[in-house]
Design an enzyme around this catalytic site. Structure first.
Site, PDB file in Angstrom:
ATOM      1  N   GLU A   1       0.842  -1.209   0.000  1.00 10.01           N
ATOM      2  CA  GLU A   1       0.000   0.000   0.000  1.00 10.01           C
ATOM      3  C   GLU A   1       0.871   1.252   0.000  1.00 10.01           C
ATOM      4  O   GLU A   1       0.565   2.232  -0.667  1.00 10.01           O
ATOM      5  CB  GLU A   1      -0.964   0.006   1.195  1.00 10.01           C
ATOM      6  CG  GLU A   1      -1.854  -1.241   1.318  1.00 10.01           C
ATOM      7  CD  GLU A   1      -2.604  -1.613   0.060  1.00 10.01           C
ATOM      8  OE1 GLU A   1      -2.919  -0.725  -0.746  1.00 10.01           O
ATOM      9  OE2 GLU A   1      -2.857  -2.833  -0.143  1.00 10.01           O
TER      10      GLU A   1
ATOM     11  N   HIS B   1       2.283   1.972  -3.418  1.00  6.38           N
ATOM     12  CA  HIS B   1       1.284   2.536  -4.333  1.00  6.38           C
ATOM     13  C   HIS B   1       1.375   4.063  -4.388  1.00  6.38           C
ATOM     14  O   HIS B   1       0.894   4.668  -5.343  1.00  6.38           O
ATOM     15  CB  HIS B   1      -0.130   2.165  -3.877  1.00  6.38           C
ATOM     16  CG  HIS B   1      -0.697   0.935  -4.522  1.00  6.38           C
ATOM     17  ND1 HIS B   1      -0.618   0.684  -5.869  1.00  6.38           N
ATOM     18  CD2 HIS B   1      -1.406  -0.116  -3.998  1.00  6.38           C
ATOM     19  CE1 HIS B   1      -1.238  -0.463  -6.147  1.00  6.38           C
ATOM     20  NE2 HIS B   1      -1.717  -0.963  -5.038  1.00  6.38           N
TER      21      HIS B   1
HETATM   22  N1  0A1 Z   1      -5.958  -1.323  -4.489  1.00  6.12           N
HETATM   23  C1  0A1 Z   1      -6.061  -2.256  -3.408  1.00  6.12           C
HETATM   24  C2  0A1 Z   1      -7.040  -3.320  -3.624  1.00  6.12           C
HETATM   25  C3  0A1 Z   1      -8.464  -3.062  -3.325  1.00  6.12           C
HETATM   26  C4  0A1 Z   1      -9.362  -3.014  -4.348  1.00  6.12           C
HETATM   27  C5  0A1 Z   1     -10.694  -2.890  -4.100  1.00  6.12           C
HETATM   28  C6  0A1 Z   1     -11.122  -2.808  -2.791  1.00  6.12           C
HETATM   29  O1  0A1 Z   1     -12.462  -2.711  -2.549  1.00  6.12           O
HETATM   30  C7  0A1 Z   1     -13.110  -3.417  -1.685  1.00  6.12           C
HETATM   31  C8  0A1 Z   1     -10.240  -2.833  -1.751  1.00  6.12           C
HETATM   32  C9  0A1 Z   1      -8.895  -2.949  -2.038  1.00  6.12           C
HETATM   33  C10 0A1 Z   1      -4.735  -2.971  -3.299  1.00  6.12           C
HETATM   34  O2  0A1 Z   1      -4.169  -3.361  -4.306  1.00  6.12           O
HETATM   35  O3  0A1 Z   1      -4.271  -3.180  -2.208  1.00  6.12           O
HETATM   36 ZN    ZN Z   2      -2.491  -2.874  -4.911  1.00  6.49          ZN
END
Ligand code: 0A1
Ligand code: ZN
Length: 863
Positions: A300, A303
């Site tokens: 995270e 990112h």
């Molecule tokens: N971008 C986050 C993943 C994620 C995608 C959708 C969500 O909705 C419930 C929650 C998290 C990652 O890659 O960690």
């Molecule tokens: Zn991610």
């Protein structure tokens, strides 16, 4: 809910949004069942004159709407279940909308919802549209200012960026104003409000700026956030050293919530985590949890550059941020915990989840070209295969050109929402290579098979290796292209000496022959070292060669792989009714020798001891008979347990008692090895072994040992098992994260009564289908991790899963949809089972009021 046939979204239909939203001001009046959201958007036309302004919005009660302060009449806009369209707007204006929403009724856990009495949000991918009217697409970047007002009982009021102002208000209310200076897409918006404890620290960046770090958790749990905070600081440092990436705000916050659909979310400056991936203490978290916390905190955080500073133009580009960020977190974990062991674990996970997905009807490209619900594409293919593609890029280009390409990407696209093409172009430019053919890795679904054949000419001292590739057709892609596949190869002598160091052979067409000169003796070939490409490899090597690699390959990945290959062959021979008892004894003996190697790392030995999973074995046969695989695997386990019984007990004894708990990789490796021993001893459950297992469970001070013991006792069954389960429940009933594990270990019960046990657990007072962690622990644990019992010949396991999907789909479609996958592979099973699986899928698909999420997956699975 479905009202008409939903239309897919297609990559080829992409059009830029015709307006820019320079600033977004949000004002929240928080109340559990009636929250007011006022949004003021500064809008400027960037597209053609006359284009209407179309905003996404779902489940919003519109209270007022105005342009430049002038209220709009009902005839000036059109509103339906999904959008708000204003046909005529000026070229530059301020739009203000006021809506009311009901967070307390939001059980889908998307948008603004309540968890443990607190407000929190999840906006990726399309949750923001349930908070306010907005162009909810990743290519619309805006600067946000957020004012939050709530009762003082909601002590902390958090959002993205920097805190600008805060204060008390009459009537027991208070407020806070946040400003995020970095333009961001709506999916990175976050808000949290509630009573929380905070663990604080700071980090000095490479340019000397001090960043305040805050981790918010349930009251009384701050000590459990210490490991995550430490992992955060290590991640920040590592990203500076490994990739030159520095953090950009003065504050970085993480909040743990118990009700969360996925693992965690990278909202700008305010990451939100599923509490299972944040909180850890030795008694309440296993070593696997510690590992996951470290890697997800890193993921995270990473990112912030790969996802937030540079984001995706549209959701088809999801792998642009996810594949790259997984690659980055895997590289971090390799540096923290040892490259070989990490690589083995990553490949095990890839095979278990992504190879299975790629082999069934849900196979899709890393960059898909159409979808109904983007939520369904947060898959192992996009994440894990996406990361493998980046890894291959590095292998093909070399570390230096790879780094130059990535630096160019960061410099050129900072602040943009971009595409995979733009990303790859940076590497082509930096390396001077044509990467056109490489791009097919993003567009083509399916796992390629590579075959290796060789000819050794003793007189000429030459070795020729021929590599050939083939990818089987997948749904919608009948004809496959040849892909550029990097195959890392080294040569050993029969006595295990290295004859040639690793070199990368790039298989570019259908096939390729390479020659080695001056090879003085018949070599043992070690191919696909480090798992240099996500393919399945078959070779013409003699079985005896695998024993040379198993004993001596300097590439530890391939040493492990050789052992897995031997075990796979033995189990599948048994499952096919032709057991090779001599081979089994030889394998057990070789395993015993490997265990006695004093130079080998205990974590590595633990991996050697684990036989290929039933899921892994199922990938190697067609059609799959799960009961035959289960029995054959159990039989080999029993043989090893008998053959190595004394040695396993001795190692178990020697690995006990490492004093005070430490989560570091070396200590975790020792625990992994002693638990691997216990796991095998359960396959030969005579009184002495059972006593050892019970002792292991009862003496456990770390949760890793307690869970290892409990899992082994489930394999033993009977009174010792029930006593341990009851004791564990009594001890941990008030610790949700530990209790999740009590549910999941029982979901994996290998006995014939497993489904009965699981059904009874769905009626247990502590079961809660509304909490994704608890629900998945039991239902997904059973359907994905207990193949022998899930695939019961009566079809009762399938019926159970379909019932659960339908029940949960009523309020949480995202969680329901993720359960379709275990039924998805129905074509690969023996017809008696495959038919029963298909029937349950058909029942699900025909259910009235099904969500788009489940409809899309059930339809694709039946295609
Ligand atoms: N971008 C986050 C993943 C994620 C995608 C959708 C969500 O909705 C419930 C929650 C998290 C990652 O890659 O960690
Ligand atoms: Zn991610």
């Amino acid at each position: 809910m479905r009202t008409e046939t939903p239309q897919p979204i297609r990559l080829s239909d992409y059009r830029p949004f015709p307006f820019e939203i320079e600033t977004t001001q949000l004002s929240f009046q928080l109340a559990a069942s009636a929250t007011r959201v006022t949004a003021t958007l500064k809008v400027r036309r960037t597209g053609a004159a006359g284009e209407p302004l179309a905003l996404n919005g779902e489940r919003l009660a519109l209270k007022s709407i105005a342009i430049d302060g002038q209220a709009l009449g009902a005839n000036q806009y059109a509103l339906d279940d999904e959008r708000l369209v204003i046909a005529e707007v000026p070229d530059a204006f301020e739009l203000t909308t006021e809506v009311e929403i009901d967070p307390s009724a939001n059980k889908a856990l998307m948008g603004l919802y309540m968890s443990g009495g607190r407000f929190c949000t999840q906006c990726e991918a399309e949750g923001f549209r349930t908070i306010t009217f907005f162009p909810d697409r990743p290519d619309v970047l805006s600067r946000y200012t957020v004012r939050i007002e709530a009762d003082q009982a909601f002590e902390h009021l958090l959002s993205n960026g920097n805190l600008m102002e805060a204060g008390q208000l009459p009537g027991g209310r208070h407020f806070a104003v946040w400003n995020d200076p970095f333009p961001k897409p709506a999916y990175l918006f976050a808000l949290v409000a509630g009573r929380l404890d905070v663990l604080e620290d700071s980090f000095v960046t490479m340019s000397g700026r001090t960043v305040a770090l805050k981790v918010f958790v349930d009251p009384g749990q701050a000590s459990r956030a210490a490991y995550a905070l430490d992992a955060l600081k290590r991640s920040m440092k590592w990203d500076e050293e490994a990739f030159g990436r520095e953090y950009d705000l003065d504050l970085f916050m993480i909040v743990a919530v118990r009700d969360f659909n996925f693992g965690a979310m990278e909202n700008k400056g305010l990451n939100i985590f599923n509490s299972s991936l944040l909180l850890a203490e030795p008694e309440t978290a296993t070593d696997f949890d510690y590992e996951r916390i470290e890697s997800v905190v890193a993921h995270e955080y990473f990112h912030n550059w790969t996802g937030n500073r540079i984001t995706c133009r549209d959701w088809f580009q999801l792998c642009l941020k996810e594949g790259l960020t997984v690659f980055r977190d895997q590289s971090f974990s390799a540096d923290m915990r040892g490259a070989a062991v990490q690589r083995i674990k990553d490949v095990k996970a890839l095979r278990a989840r992504q190879f299975a997905e790629d082999a069934g009807p849900l196979a899709h490209a890393v960059r898909p070209s159409s979808y109904l619900k983007i939520d369904n594409f947060y898959t192992a293919t996009i994440y894990e295969k996406g990361a493998e593609i980046i890894r291959m890029l590095k292998t093909i280009l070399g570390a230096d050109a790879f780094r130059t390409g990535l630096d160019l990407y960061f410099a050129r696209h900072d602040g943009e929402a971009t595409t995979v093409e733009a990303f790859i172009a940076c590497f082509a430019e930096a390396s001077g290579r044509d990467l056109t053919a490489f791009f097919a890795w993003y567009e083509q679904a399916g796992t390629p098979s590579v075959s290796l054949t060789h000819v050794y000419d003793a007189a000429a001292e030459t070795l020729s290796i021929t590599l050939a590739q083939k990818t089987a057709p997948t749904s919608g892609q009948p004809v496959k292209k040849a892909l550029p596949i990097p195959v890392t190869i080294g040569l050993l002598a029969q006595d295990g000496r290295a004859l040639r160091d690793s070199e990368v052979v790039l298989l570019e067409g259908e096939s390729l022959t390479v020659r080695w000169e001056g090879v003085e003796e018949a070599p043992v070939i070690s191919a696909l070292r480090g798992f240099s490409a996500p393919v399945t490899l078959t070779t013409d090597a003699r079985p005896a060669d695998a024993y040379v690699l198993f004993a001596a390959d300097p590439d530890l990945f391939n040493r492990w792989e050789a052992g897995q290959g031997l075990a796979r062959g033995l189990i599948l021979a048994r499952a096919a009714g032709a057991p090779d008892e001599v081979g089994e004894e030889r394998y057990a003996q070789a395993l015993g020798q490997a265990l006695d190697d004093p130079a080998a790392d205990p974590a590595f030995k633990a991996l050697l001891l684990a036989l290929p999973s039933e899921g892994d074995l199922a990938l190697a046969v067609d059609p799959v008979d799960p009961a035959a695989i289960h029995e054959a695997r159990d039989a080999l386990r029993a043989r090893i347990a008998v053959h190595l019984g004394e040695q396993l007990s001795r190692i178990h004894g020697a690995m006990q008692g490492d004093g005070e708990f430490s989560p570091d990789a070396a200590s975790a490796g020792r625990r992994a090895l002693r638990n691997a021993c216990v796991d095998l001893l359960a396959a030969d459950p005579h009184a002495e072994n059972v006593q050892r297992i019970v002792g292991h469970f009862e003496a456990a001070s770390a949760l890793t040992d307690a869970m290892g013991g409990l899992s082994a006792l489930l394999a033993v069954g009977g009174e010792p098992c029930e006593t341990a389960l009851a004791a564990f429940h009594a001890k941990w009933r008030h610790e949700p994260l530990v209790l999740d594990k009590w549910f999941s270990v029982q979901a994996r019960d290998p006995s014939d009564d497993a489904l009965k046990r699981v059904l009874a657990l769905t009626r247990h007072a502590d079961f809660d289908a509304g909490n994704p962690n608890r629900f998945r622990a039991l239902v997904q644990g059973f359907a994905s991790a207990n193949p022998a019992r899930f695939h019961d010949p009566s079809g009762a396991g399938y019926r159970f899963l379909a019932d659960q999907i339908l029940a949960v789909d009523g309020f949480n479609p995202m969680t329901a949809a993720r359960l379709v996958e275990p039924l998805g592979g129905w074509r690969r099973y023996v017809p008696a089972l495959g038919d029963l699986m298909r029937r349950e899928l058909e029942r699900v698909k025909a259910a009235p009021g099904l969500s788009k999420n489940v409809l899309e997956l059930a339809s694709r699975a039946l295609d």
